[in-house]
Design a protein around this motif. Structure first.
Motif, PDB file in Angstrom:
ATOM      1  N   TRP A  12      -0.834 -12.709  -7.356  1.00  0.00           N
ATOM      2  CA  TRP A  12      -0.857 -11.319  -7.816  1.00  0.00           C
ATOM      3  C   TRP A  12      -1.462 -11.217  -9.216  1.00  0.00           C
ATOM      4  N   LYS A  42       0.365  -7.354   4.511  1.00  0.00           N
ATOM      5  CA  LYS A  42       0.921  -8.704   4.644  1.00  0.00           C
ATOM      6  C   LYS A  42       0.321  -9.450   5.837  1.00  0.00           C
ATOM      7  N   ILE A  91      -5.858  -4.890  -1.757  1.00  0.00           N
ATOM      8  CA  ILE A  91      -4.806  -3.914  -1.476  1.00  0.00           C
ATOM      9  C   ILE A  91      -4.398  -3.967  -0.009  1.00  0.00           C
ATOM     10  N   ARG A 125      -2.418  -7.329   0.769  1.00  0.00           N
ATOM     11  CA  ARG A 125      -1.079  -7.372   0.175  1.00  0.00           C
ATOM     12  C   ARG A 125      -0.158  -6.304   0.752  1.00  0.00           C
ATOM     13  N   SER A 126      -0.685  -5.155   1.060  1.00  0.00           N
ATOM     14  CA  SER A 126       0.154  -4.082   1.588  1.00  0.00           C
ATOM     15  C   SER A 126       0.503  -4.306   3.055  1.00  0.00           C
TER      16      SER A 126
END
Length: 299
Positions: A152, A236, A230, A233-234
């Motif tokens: 991150w 997964k 984005i 990570r959002s």
């Protein structure tokens, strides 16, 4: 060639701007040599048959993001410098100097190197062809908490935070220029002077064209990588990446565009800066001129 031309300081730019330009061009060159040639192209066409064992592989995977991060943050520093020069006259005298630019560049460089120090430890050895060993990120990299935190930080450091900073500084700079242009135009109309060219506004316009060209190019070419980060990570989905998967293709396109941003600055200089074009033409025609002189002396 761009480094050489800009270093001569004959492109009509301030010493401060020239210092940032040279820094960006110098950082872009290792990006092309290390990240594009050694990391991307050689990984496809050379390494499968002649991979030079894991330590060399780790060094390449360390130097590549160092070069990219340096190029990105030098662009941020240049954008902030132009924002200060145009928007804050009080800070301009102290900050927009060649010495300040050198301090910023010398501060960013070691910080970028330290930020990427954990990266070589994220890779493990795997057997390749001919008994040689390469390196790759294991699945644990995406699962262990410490590596997830570092991942991150890495993505926020480049390109998320620079992306937002460049957008912010550009918006504030353009707003300031429009306000200043309106005020100067009103003052000239009230004074009833001759309708001659306002040299101050011409110089500002040149700076803004160069600034917006470099910054906008950076934003456009890095946008795909930001969207991919984005999305991954959002949603997964980083554990399920496979060849042909939509986000896998988006990641590849993002890599291609972000690496392309490292070789577009020279084209921007040529398009926006007349004196740079003149210096480039002069450098390119040096062999022709010397050849002509040799033939004249021989005759």
């Amino acid at each position: 060639m761009a480094i050489m031309i800009l270093s001569r300081g004959k492109c009509g730019l301030s010493k401060c701007t020239t210092r940032y330009m040279v820094a960006m061009a110098t950082a872009d060159l290792p990006v092309l040599l290390i990240d594009v040639i050694l990391r991307r192209i050689a990984d496809i066409y050379l390494w499968p048959a002649s991979l030079p064992y894991t330590p060399v592989c780790k060094i390449i995977f360390y130097l590549a993001p160092v070069a990219v991060d340096s190029s990105v943050w030098f662009t941020v520093a240049f954008t902030f410098d132009r924002f200060v020069a145009i928007s804050t006259q009080n800070m301009k005298v102290k900050y927009c100097t060649e010495r300040s630019a050198s301090i910023v560049i010398l501060t960013v460089s070691p910080f970028v190197c330290l930020k990427n120090l954990p990266l070589p430890f994220a890779y493990i050895s795997y057997p390749g062809t001919g008994g040689l060993h390469g390196c790759l990120k294991p699945l644990e990299f995406y699962m262990r908490p410490e590596w997830m935190v570092y991942s991150w930080i890495e993505q926020l450091f480049t390109p998320a935070i620079p992306f937002c900073l460049i957008l912010l500084f550009n918006a504030l700079t353009v707003r300031r220029i429009f306000m200043a242009s309106r005020v100067r135009r009103n003052l000239r109309d009230l004074s009833g002077g001759e309708k001659k060219k306002d040299q101050e506004m011409v110089n500002r316009r040149r700076s803004v064209v160069l600034l917006l060209a470099i910054s906008s190019c950076f934003i456009l070419l890095w946008a795909t990588s930001v969207v991919h980060f984005i999305a991954v990570r959002s949603l997964k989905v980083f554990m399920y990446k496979s060849s042909g998967y939509p986000l896998e293709e988006l990641e590849r396109v993002g890599y291609m565009l972000q690496l392309l941003s490292s070789c577009t600055n020279t084209a921007i200089y040529i398009v926006t800066q007349k004196k740079f074009r003149e210096e480039l033409f002069r450098v390119l025609t040096i062999p022709i001129r010397y050849t002509g002189k040799i033939f004249k002396s021989a005759n």
